[in-house]
Design a protein around this motif. Structure first.
Motif, PDB file in Angstrom:
ATOM      1  N   GLU A   1       0.821  -1.209   0.000  1.00  0.00           N
ATOM      2  CA  GLU A   1       0.000   0.000   0.000  1.00  0.00           C
ATOM      3  C   GLU A   1       0.860   1.266   0.000  1.00  0.00           C
ATOM      4  N   PHE A   2       1.939   1.264   0.792  1.00  0.00           N
ATOM      5  CA  PHE A   2       2.826   2.428   0.827  1.00  0.00           C
ATOM      6  C   PHE A   2       3.434   2.682  -0.553  1.00  0.00           C
TER       7      PHE A   2
ATOM      8  N   SER B   1       0.950   4.167  -3.063  1.00  0.00           N
ATOM      9  CA  SER B   1       0.753   5.603  -2.837  1.00  0.00           C
ATOM     10  C   SER B   1       1.941   6.402  -3.339  1.00  0.00           C
TER      11      SER B   1
ATOM     12  N   ALA C   1      -3.387   5.133   4.414  1.00  0.00           N
ATOM     13  CA  ALA C   1      -2.339   4.205   4.836  1.00  0.00           C
ATOM     14  C   ALA C   1      -2.440   3.892   6.324  1.00  0.00           C
TER      15      ALA C   1
END
Length: 234
Positions: free
Chosen positions: A175-176, A179, A208
């Motif tokens: 996810e990081f 982004s 996040a």
């Protein structure tokens, strides 16, 4: 008259702390998204248009962008190569919608480039789903029976739940990174002004935090299971 005392399980503190963390992260996400969903991006791009632009500028032309009902149900499906955007994103021209759409594009780019953590997370899905569904039945059986079988069921339950926790942990870098890719594509291609990119960063950071909270809650739950297991053995 005698009133029996209710037993208080001190390990519930793990559940309570995890719940508070998740609720706080969810509230932060909702408030941040709500704030920037009222800010229109300067080009007037919808979430769908932004997603298509980001994908094409990343050299991806075989991913379809579709609408899906619901609020913040946005996701990328690597099996069918479809990027689905929710009601709050698909036709919205807000900075928040563009950010969410670009984040999901980040997952599509990960898939196209063979990003290893994404592959690992995908491979863990069946095991994590099975582990989360079977863990507590195994643990309850271990707590209710006696003898060596008790330890066996408890250990199997801990192992099963650990698979779900591992999935949550592996999700974090995925996810990081998505982004990070989204912010790079939006700013590097001039799709948003600098102040809009900063706004998108706030939205994605808040999102996040929900994954961080989910991982923290899962770890706390695992600690609770281990404490219960050790107490049972004693």
């Amino acid at each position: 008259m005698y009133y029996p005392m209710f037993y208080f399980d001190p390990t519930y503190i793990f559940v309570l702390v995890g719940l508070i963390i998740c609720l706080a992260a969810s509230a932060k996400m909702r408030s941040t998204f709500s704030k920037y969903s009222r800010v229109r991006n300067h080009w007037g791009m919808t979430g769908r248009e932004a997603a298509e632009q980001v994908l094409h500028r990343a050299g991806i032309y075989d991913v379809r962008v579709e609408h899906i009902s619901g609020n913040l149900t946005d996701h990328y499906d690597p099996r069918s190569k479809v990027l689905r955007l929710s009601d709050a994103t698909y036709n919205s021209t807000s900075v928040a919608a563009v950010g969410v759409a670009a984040h999901e594009c980040g997952h599509a780019v990960q898939h196209a480039t063979g990003y290893v953590p994404l592959k690992l997370r995908s491979s863990l899905v069946p095991a994590a789903n099975f582990g989360s569904s079977i863990a507590w039945p195994l643990i309850l059986i271990g707590l209710l029976i006696n003898g060596q079988s008790s330890a066996l069921f408890l250990n199997l339950g801990i192992l099963a739940f650990s698979l779900a926790v591992l999935f949550q942990i592996v999700t974090l870098p995925v996810e990081f990174n998505a982004s990070s890719r989204a912010l790079h594509l939006l700013s590097g291609n001039g799709m948003l002004y600098e102040d809009e990119v900063r706004s998108v960063r706030k939205v994605l950071t808040a999102a996040a935090l929900t994954y961080v909270a989910g991982a923290a809650s899962a770890i706390l739950q695992l600690l609770r299971i281990i404490v219960l297991s050790n107490s049972r053995r004693r």
